[in-house]
Design an enzyme around this catalytic site. Structure first.
Site, mmCIF file in Angstrom:
data_model
loop_
_atom_site.group_PDB
_atom_site.id
_atom_site.type_symbol
_atom_site.label_atom_id
_atom_site.label_comp_id
_atom_site.label_asym_id
_atom_site.label_seq_id
_atom_site.Cartn_x
_atom_site.Cartn_y
_atom_site.Cartn_z
ATOM 1 N N ASN A 185 0.797 -1.250 -0.062
ATOM 2 C CA ASN A 185 -0.128 -0.051 -0.040
ATOM 3 C C ASN A 185 0.684 1.152 0.014
ATOM 4 O O ASN A 185 1.983 1.404 0.424
ATOM 5 C CB ASN A 185 -0.894 0.120 1.349
ATOM 6 C CG ASN A 185 -0.165 0.201 2.484
ATOM 7 O OD1 ASN A 185 0.425 1.339 2.823
ATOM 8 N ND2 ASN A 185 0.080 -0.735 3.158
ATOM 9 N N CYS A 186 0.167 2.540 -0.083
ATOM 10 C CA CYS A 186 0.820 3.652 -0.152
ATOM 11 C C CYS A 186 0.184 4.647 0.802
ATOM 12 O O CYS A 186 0.683 5.606 0.987
ATOM 13 C CB CYS A 186 0.862 4.263 -1.412
ATOM 14 S SG CYS A 186 2.332 3.466 -2.599
ATOM 15 N N VAL A 187 -0.977 4.443 0.889
ATOM 16 C CA VAL A 187 -2.012 5.210 1.935
ATOM 17 C C VAL A 187 -1.569 6.642 1.262
ATOM 18 O O VAL A 187 -1.413 6.998 -0.019
ATOM 19 C CB VAL A 187 -1.679 5.183 3.270
ATOM 20 C CG1 VAL A 187 -3.081 5.150 4.044
ATOM 21 C CG2 VAL A 187 -1.211 3.852 3.425
#
Lengths: 76, 349, 428
Positions: free
Chosen positions: C241-243
């Site tokens: 993920n990168c949020v």
């Protein structure tokens, strides 16, 4: 935003997934939605099923707008 | 080197014009320093000069805010100020509000350092602490000789563009503004330390006291939904294809109002989602999942609702500050009221 | 479970004919890494570039950062269930190339990828400005679905890190750390007079670019579970993920979890660190309720006296954080939260989207909304094309001279909510 609409004198219903946030920030009429990636409907049920859910939720929201409340109310 | 020019605001009482019976005097301007301005000048020293004092009665100010403010701003402008001091007002409520109002107006108009001082229970504190540096004072003028040096010291730092330190260090009332700094230890080490203390029943200080959210009374119910004009507002980040107003994917600083006139549904050809907080795949395919236009149009046709206004209001909710959201709400609600909207459906993801 | 972690300190990185570590220098055979990455036909190009501390280099859009490691002895291999076969890890010996990282970057998948500057005023906010970075710039096949592109990018980085990690297998580490957590009953007996402490580790699990994997299982379909802390050090958890960039718990941070590190430091002194409860941050309210119920139940079941809870992301995960806090507190367990703040650019709004009275002990990892200015850099690894649509960027963020004005949250892991950094916010 929801409070400013209410403050301006317009009744407002908040349709949202994360009801606790709505309660914390102070919405008065709350209708729980389905989920964050698809609040009004459920695409996994196909277009027709998804629309049915959306219609049901919108009707519930209209009902909430027609209902007198004296504080924060969640329309389950 | 030319001295930096400071203008001072005080009320009738501190100007020696009289007490409550003179609280109705309109704004006036005098060159140089008066009353507490003497102490201010002393604290500021040689490099700064209190070039003028503007005076107004507290009652007059309270009853004629706009006129008083406009006149005072013009008088203050005539002195070509580099900085501005109001009060201190101690525990005088109307004086506190006047000091806060004029100080904020001066800052907005002239973009110069402004400062005031008040007792923490002065009603002006809650109104202005987020916008202004308010030096914490005692509750009466007896505290002047303690308060004025703090006001002078902070004002000088502001004029010299020095870093303003914590409320404790500078003596101002905490503004509730969150400011970054580099701590000596990382967050995990501080967290473990806090936990060890909490488990042992020892005192510890949370780094962020839980925020308070205000409340608003609910509006009465819509009498007849079948006649109601309804508007849709969303924080779900639905925008026209291409995001013409460049609304941010997160921490939005703007909102948009877009037409749905003549549309039976939200077509994925016309609309997209820019929300940075969820998997957008479903909504990209069907934006009605966030703005339920298809359902509302059907209800409109069936006479279940009066009518839908021909636009929707939209922004991105994720990470958007309450301050921004409140500002958006205040602005677009005016339009909703003008357009005689009876009820709003606000959708969030 | 006991793990010896051998730290091989990397003090430079250079291209070489063979990927190896010699005299604390990492040599990388670029061709070998590119070929490895391109085994995945979803990617059509891969280019290795090096970035060193102090260089005038900007890396964007960054997807993940991974410390190269290799399993020297004990069960399983690095990144079990993803790169190595599914097998329990956390025992035996592992070597890490400390000071070196693999960074994946390239055309953006969503809005959530961020920036790393190797020098200048933005560098101090990012832990990776001071490491020797092997950057892999990838390009997806035309028309590749975003979910597939994300998966391909994620695997490219992990594969490369595992391959480079192999170079440390036979090197004598500069330092060997030993971490041990026993089975619950024995662990409690070891220090019967110290308070029993757990760590509640919330994994981002909200869908595209918002997933995390535990032994290859997507955290969103996982129920809360208990793990040994040392499993993390072998890559049992990887980031998918990168949020928001600032909040990204990169795979590097899963390998080097700061809360685990701190709890081990005080283990046997002020506290008894008995284990980790792993949970998720899902997009349905029922999931949030269920997971937080189970977290509280596990905490009670383990007999904990206190817990630290960390979050990944902001907005709706604040609700998971608060639910966990409330429900665990109601079991009579002392709770400290670690998170970051989003009070608006002026710092005047509430920092969190949700709040409960029980959250009376919170550590701040800084205000992600503050605007900062990044001067132009001589070299860009990746592309600046997406700066204005990244989280933290906005219209006008990218200036014609290549300088950037944006919110702090555009920098990878700048306000990471697990307490890795020293950045904090306080009330002024």
């Amino acid at each position: 935003m929801v409070k400013e609409i209410e403050r301006a004198g317009i009744p407002v219903v908040h349709m949202c997934t994360v009801v606790p946030i709505s309660l914390t920030i102070g919405a008065n009429r709350i209708v729980p939605a389905v989920g964050i990636p698809y609040p009004l409907g459920n695409p996994l049920l196909g277009e027709e099923g998804s629309f049915k859910i959306r219609m049901k939720l919108v009707k519930k929201a209209l009902k909430a707008l027609e209902t007198e409340v004296d504080g924060q109310t969640v329309f389950e | 080197m030319e001295k930096k020019r400071v203008v001072h605001y005080i009320n009738n009482f501190f100007a020696g014009i009289g007490g409550e019976e003179k609280a109705d005097i309109p704004p006036e301007s005098r060159p140089g320093r008066i009353g507490p301005g003497m102490a201010l000048a002393e604290v500021l020293g040689d490099k700064y000069e209190v070039v003028g004092t503007v005076i107004c009665g507290d009652s007059y100010f309270g009853e004629n805010i706009e006129v008083a403010q406009e006149k005072l701003l013009s008088m203050i402008g005539d002195f070509k100020p580099d900085a501005f001091v109001a009060g201190p007002a101690f525990n005088a409520g109307r004086y506190g509000v006047a000091c806060g109002t004029i100080a904020r107006a001066v800052e907005q108009k002239f973009s110069i350092p402004v400062i005031t001082g008040m007792y923490e229970e002065n009603p002006g504190v809650d109104m202005f602490k987020k916008d202004l540096y308010i030096i914490r004072t005692g509750n009466s003028a007896a505290d002047m000789r303690v308060a004025m040096p703090k006001i002078g010291a902070l004002l000088k730092r502001m004029m010299e563009g020095e870093e303003i330190l914590s409320p404790e260090a500078e003596g101002y009332i905490p503004r509730g503004i969150r400011v970054n700094y580099f701590a000596d230890q990382n967050g995990a080490a501080r967290g473990v330390e806090m936990l060890v203390k909490k488990m042992a029943g020892e005192a510890y200080v949370t780094e962020y006291p839980m925020p308070v959210f205000d409340r608003v009374d609910p509006q009465p119910a819509v009498k007849n939904i079948k006649k109601a004009r309804i508007a849709v507002v969303t924080s779900g980040g639905i925008v026209p294809q291409g995001n013409p107003d460049r609304i941010e994917s997160s921490s939005a600083t703007k909102y948009g109002i877009y037409s749905i006139e003549g549309m039976d549904m939200m077509s994925p050809n016309d609309f997209m989602t820019i929300h940075g907080g969820y998997d957008r795949a479903f909504v990209t395919e069907n934006p009605n999942l966030v703005v339920p236009l298809d359902a509302l149009r059907q209800l409109e046709r069936e006479g279940e609702i009066g009518e839908l206004v021909n636009y929707f209001v939209t922004t991105t909710g994720t990470g958007t500050s309450i301050g921004n959201a409140k500002g958006f709400g205040e602005q677009f609600s005016k339009k909703l009221v003008e357009d005689k909207v009876d009820a709003v459906i606000l959708t969030s993801t | 479970m006991k793990l010896e972690l051998g730290k091989i300190k990397i003090k430079d990185v250079q291209f070489g004919d063979v990927t190896k570590v010699e005299g604390n220098v990492l040599y990388v055979n670029a061709k070998e890494i590119e070929t490895l990455v391109l085994e995945d036909e979803r990617l059509i190009s891969a280019k290795v570039e090096l970035a060193k501390p102090g260089e005038s280099v900007r890396i964007a859009p960054v997807k993940d950062v991974i410390e190269p490691r290799v399993k020297v002895s004990g069960n399983g291999g690095i990144f079990p269930g993803v790169i190595s076969k599914v097998q329990e890890v956390g025992n035996g010996r592992t070597h890490a190339l400390v000071g070196a990282n693999v960074i994946t970057c390239g055309k953006i998948v969503g809005f959530q990828e961020g920036i790393i500057d190797m020098s200048g005023p933005a560098a101090k906010y990012c832990p990776f400005c001071s490491t020797y970075n092997v950057c892999i710039v990838i390009e997806p096949a035309e028309g590749l679905d975003t979910h597939d592109y994300e998966a391909a990018g994620r695997l490219a980085g992990l594969k490369a890190a595992a391959r480079i990690g192999e170079a440390g297998r036979n090197i004598t580490p500069d330092e060997v750390m030993s971490y041990e957590t026993k089975p619950l009953q024995e662990q409690i007996k070891q220090y019967p007079n110290l308070p029993k402490v757990g760590y509640i580790h919330m994994l981002q699990s909200q869908g595209l670019l918002h997933d995390t994997y535990y032994y290859g299982v997507d955290a969103k379909v996982m129920l809360p579970t208990v793990m040994y802390p040392t499993e993390m050090m072998d890559g049992a958890i990887v980031s998918g993920n990168c949020v928001a960039p600032c909040d990204k718990v990169t795979t590097f941070h899963h390998l080097n979890n700061p809360v685990v590190e701190e709890l081990y430091k005080r283990h046997g002194k002020d506290l008894n660190f008995v284990g980790v409860i792993l949970t998720n941050e899902n997009v349905f309210l029922a999931d949030k309720e269920r997971s937080s119920d189970m977290v509280a139940k596990l905490a009670e079941y383990m007999g904990l006296d206190g817990v630290l809870i960390t979050e990944e992301g902001y907005g709706n995960p604040d609700t998971d954080l608060m639910m966990n806090c409330k429900k665990v507190s109601q079991k009579g367990i002392k709770v400290v939260l670690i998170t970051d703040e989003f009070p608006g650019r002026d710092g005047k709004s509430q920092s969190l989207a949700d709040a409960v009275d029980e959250a009376d002990a919170l550590v701040s990892c800084g205000n992600g909304n503050v605007i900062i200015n990044f001067p132009p850099m001589d070299r860009v690894i990746g592309t600046l094309d997406y700066v204005e649509t990244m989280i933290g960027g906005y219209e006008g963020s990218l200036k014609p001279d290549g300088s950037i004005e944006a919110e702090l949250q555009i920098i990878i892991a700048s306000t990471i909510a697990n307490g890795y950094n020293c950045l904090a916010a306080r009330g002024y």
